[in-house]
Scaffold this motif. Structure first.
Motif, PDB file in Angstrom:
ATOM      1  N   PHE A 253       0.880  -1.152   0.000  1.00 57.88           N
ATOM      2  CA  PHE A 253       0.000   0.000   0.000  1.00 57.88           C
ATOM      3  C   PHE A 253       0.921   1.206   0.000  1.00 57.88           C
ATOM      4  CE2 PHE A 253      -4.447   1.235   1.225  1.00 57.88           C
ATOM      5  CZ  PHE A 253      -4.275   2.587   1.014  1.00 57.88           C
TER       6      PHE A 253
ATOM      7  N   THR B  55       1.739   5.234  -0.794  1.00 62.43           N
ATOM      8  CA  THR B  55       1.046   6.513  -0.856  1.00 62.43           C
ATOM      9  C   THR B  55       1.941   7.621  -1.370  1.00 62.43           C
ATOM     10  OG1 THR B  55      -0.424   5.914   0.953  1.00 62.43           O
ATOM     11  CG2 THR B  55      -0.171   8.251   0.509  1.00 62.43           C
TER      12      THR B  55
ATOM     13  N   ALA C 291      -2.329   9.258   5.151  1.00 65.24           N
ATOM     14  CA  ALA C 291      -1.160   8.595   4.585  1.00 65.24           C
ATOM     15  C   ALA C 291      -0.457   7.740   5.642  1.00 65.24           C
ATOM     16  CB  ALA C 291      -0.196   9.635   4.025  1.00 65.24           C
TER      17      ALA C 291
ATOM     18  N   SER D 220      -0.685   3.489   4.990  1.00 63.30           N
ATOM     19  CA  SER D 220       0.320   3.054   4.030  1.00 63.30           C
ATOM     20  C   SER D 220       1.371   2.113   4.603  1.00 63.30           C
ATOM     21  CB  SER D 220       1.055   4.272   3.482  1.00 63.30           C
ATOM     22  OG  SER D 220       0.155   5.324   3.281  1.00 63.30           O
TER      23      SER D 220
ATOM     24  N   VAL E 212       5.343   5.562   2.305  1.00 62.38           N
ATOM     25  CA  VAL E 212       4.859   6.867   1.856  1.00 62.38           C
ATOM     26  C   VAL E 212       5.976   7.575   1.100  1.00 62.38           C
ATOM     27  CG1 VAL E 212       3.976   9.116   2.614  1.00 62.38           C
ATOM     28  CG2 VAL E 212       3.408   7.051   3.925  1.00 62.38           C
TER      29      VAL E 212
END
Lengths: 362, 287
Positions: free
Chosen positions: A38, A40, A204, A208, A211
């Motif tokens: 994940f 960001t 964020a 995440s 990032v």
């Protein structure tokens, strides 16, 4: 987890406008996004995060550089040939189609068999918990539900990468919190790489795996939430992520990754040094509000006067005017039965524990 | 919480009481005589038409003395072979011309909206909308000259010329509602289609076109009514035996007024009213 690279941007530059009005939306940006993570892109509006996202989607093309998807250059492919799907900021659901038809759209375009499409649509409706509303038209459901449909529609074709363009910004606070958790759950459940764009630093950090903080077309720092928050590389990152107190001082000595810094306001503290930096002379430092400690005056530390006290439920913010003129915010957690708050106008000293301050690169 | 509720309550009260009308700025309705002028204008617009419609139902020959209610003029007009012929011709021209105009207008609207504004775009708008600005009689005379040459050269003097002329002046009427619809359409929808693996043509067929349909229908209706109604250009372009309903009525009037004409005009009015009503209904419905 094998750290395979899903998307790689190599030295991407994109210039909008021309001549004197030219703006570098992306300035020699390189980033590797790992499979199943994940990821960001975080930054203020105009920092280039959306441009980078659009390049991965195929709505925008780089002036220079390459975009690789699973190792293959896709920079020249139109959006409809990229195994990448987008959740748009305004959802962009097709208003003339039902929820089911919206979710089925991508699968139909890929030419999947009807039975397979129906099964996949049902599965998606279950994933986003919308089984009951499949036959509604998209203007007959709420904003939060539209958001779920947009997600289901983008996930249905099982893209290699899911791109999310500030998808939560139109939702109210509570719904946004719920969707943050939901998004995390779906990412785990599907195992698809998520690339998420936001200007909301809290969003964020909570969602995440990693990032990338962007500003003016450049990536300033890439790291996980803790790294970004606790070890910001420069003043912009420190300022943009969370609240910060900035101090300045002179380096007296450096040993074991820590520096002894004499602050302009008097006291000497031990500060963290970013990797690969050997600080000398004058430096700026950052201290997070929750890392400062309030103490009675006279016992060392930064001397000052409490200007305002703001109680905000879980903690209390003290804005302290330092004798040197600067402002320093101390945030302390509220505990039951402990009278924590100081009075406005009270004289205090702020202690900065060893390692609480970090030297900035700038 | 109690305070919050109390505030809500006072809010509700304020809403229940009609707010005093505050006049801000210029209000044309406050001018002396504005009401009278408005009423007079409406009379001027609708009294003549109402008279025409009423006397279409007169049982006698007169256009000024009421002799009783009857459908006789409708019946006689309906069975009048000449009227049947020109009415059918009018409909044929209107349907074909409106269809062609709508297709061209749709393409023009797509070409002028699905692009970043560039110098010269306004010029193109003006070019497309030429029939709205150039006096009709000028176009009519110009077409008369060109088409009469063409008729001699090609030997063809069929309905094609009328259909071509009608198509041309119907284009802006079809173009404007279609463009309006396209401009209000969310561009990200087409992006979303492309993102979901739809190549350009499929995206157009599956997303743009269905969303554009109300605009296209509205454009067609407007073009249809405009074509049905045209006198000036038709009068100049038509060959012998190519009268449309309006030019036929004009010709009949030169010979003397018969209540037949009232009946035909009334039916014509009814048809236009129906089409215009459908147009407004389509435009009101928002997808």
């Amino acid at each position: 987890m094998a750290e395979r690279t899903a998307v790689e941007a190599r030295r991407i530059t994109r210039i909008f406008g021309s001549g004197t009005a030219a703006v570098k939306a992306l300035d020699d940006v390189s980033v590797e996004i790992r499979a199943n993570e994940f990821f960001t892109l975080l930054g203020p509006s105009g920092c280039g995060k959306t441009t980078l996202l659009r390049m991965i989607a195929g709505f925008e093309f780089p002036d220079a550089g390459e975009i690789l998807l699973d190792g293959a250059d896709i920079a020249a492919l139109p959006p409809y040939r990229r195994p990448v799907n987008t959740v748009f900021q305004n959802y962009a659901l097709f208003p003339h189609l039902t929820v089911r038809q919206n979710i089925a759209f991508g699968l139909e375009m890929l030419g999947r068999a009807r039975a397979k499409i129906d099964a996949r649509v049902n599965e998606m409706l279950r994933l986003v918990r919308m089984e009951e509303l499949g036959d509604r038209r998209c203007d007959q459901i709420s904003g939060g539900q539209q958001q779920r449909v947009a997600l289901a529609r983008a996930l249905a074709p099982e893209p290699r990468v899911l791109l999310l363009d500030e998808p939560l910004s139109a939702l109210d606070y509570k719904l946004r919190k719920e969707m943050q958790v939901e998004l995390k759950r779906m990412q785990h459940q599907t195992g698809i790489t998520f690339v998420f764009v936001t200007h909301d630093q809290e969003e964020a950090l909570t969602m995440s795996d990693r990032v990338a903080v962007m500003s003016r077309g450049k990536i300033l720092q890439i790291g996980d939430a803790r790294e970004i928050y606790e070890h910001p590389v420069n003043r912009f990152v420190a300022d943009f992520i969370g609240e910060s107190n900035f101090l300045s001082g002179t380096v007296a000595a450096v040993h074991d990754g820590r520096a002894e810094v004499r602050l302009d306001d008097g006291p000497v503290i031990m500060a963290e040094v970013p990797r690969g930096l050997t600080p000398t002379g004058r430096v700026s430092l950052v201290v997070r509000p929750e890392h400062g400690e309030l103490a009675p005056p006279g016992g060392g530390g930064l001397a000052g006067t409490v200007e305002t006290v703001i109680y905000s439920g879980t903690d209390t913010h003290h804005r302290v005017r330092l004798d040197g003129g600067g402002l320093f915010i101390v945030r302390s957690q509220n505990r039951r039965g402990v009278a924590g708050g100081r009075a406005e106008g009270e004289r205090v000293a702020i202690r900065v524990p060893d390692g609480a301050a970090q030297i900035l690169r700038d | 919480m109690a305070e919050f509720r109390a505030r809500r309550g006072s809010n509700d009260n304020r809403r229940a009481r009609p707010a005093p009308r505050r006049r801000t700025g210029f209000d044309v309705r406050a001018m002396p005589g504005a009401g009278t002028l408005a009423v007079a204008t409406f009379f001027l617009l609708y009294i003549p038409m109402a008279t025409l419609v009423v006397f279409a139902f007169n049982s006698g020959q007169s256009l000024s003395v009421w002799e009783g209610f009857s459908f006789r003029w409708f019946v006689s007009a309906w069975h009048n072979a000449a009227i049947q012929e020109v009415a059918l011709r009018s409909l044929l021209i209107a349907v074909v011309a409106a269809t062609c105009a709508t297709i061209v207008a749709t393409m023009a609207a797509l070409a002028t909206t699905r692009t970043a504004p560039y110098p010269g775009l306004t010029f193109k708008y003006a070019f497309i909308n030429q029939p709205l600005m150039v006096p009709e009689i000028v176009t009519a005379v110009a077409l008369l000259i060109v088409f009469s040459r063409l008729k001699v050269w090609t030997g063809y003097s069929g309905l094609g010329y009328l259909i071509l002329a009608h198509t041309a002046f119907c284009i802006p009427f079809a173009y404007l509602p279609i463009r309006a619809r396209l401009e209000s359409m969310d561009l990200t929808l087409e992006r979303a289609a492309a993102d979901l693996y739809a190549p350009p043509l499929a995206a157009f067929r599956r997303v743009t076109l269905p969303l554009l349909k109300p605009g296209i229908l509205a454009g067609f209706m407007l073009a249809f009514v405009i074509s049905l109604d045209d006198v000036v250009i038709t009068e100049f372009v038509k060959s012998g035996g190519q009268d449309t309903l309006p030019t036929y009525l004009l010709g009949q009037l030169r010979r003397g007024v018969s209540p037949d004409i009232n009946a035909v005009a009334t039916m014509f009015l009814a048809l236009s009213a129906v089409v215009v009503t459908i147009y407004f209904l389509i435009n009101r419905r928002r997808v």
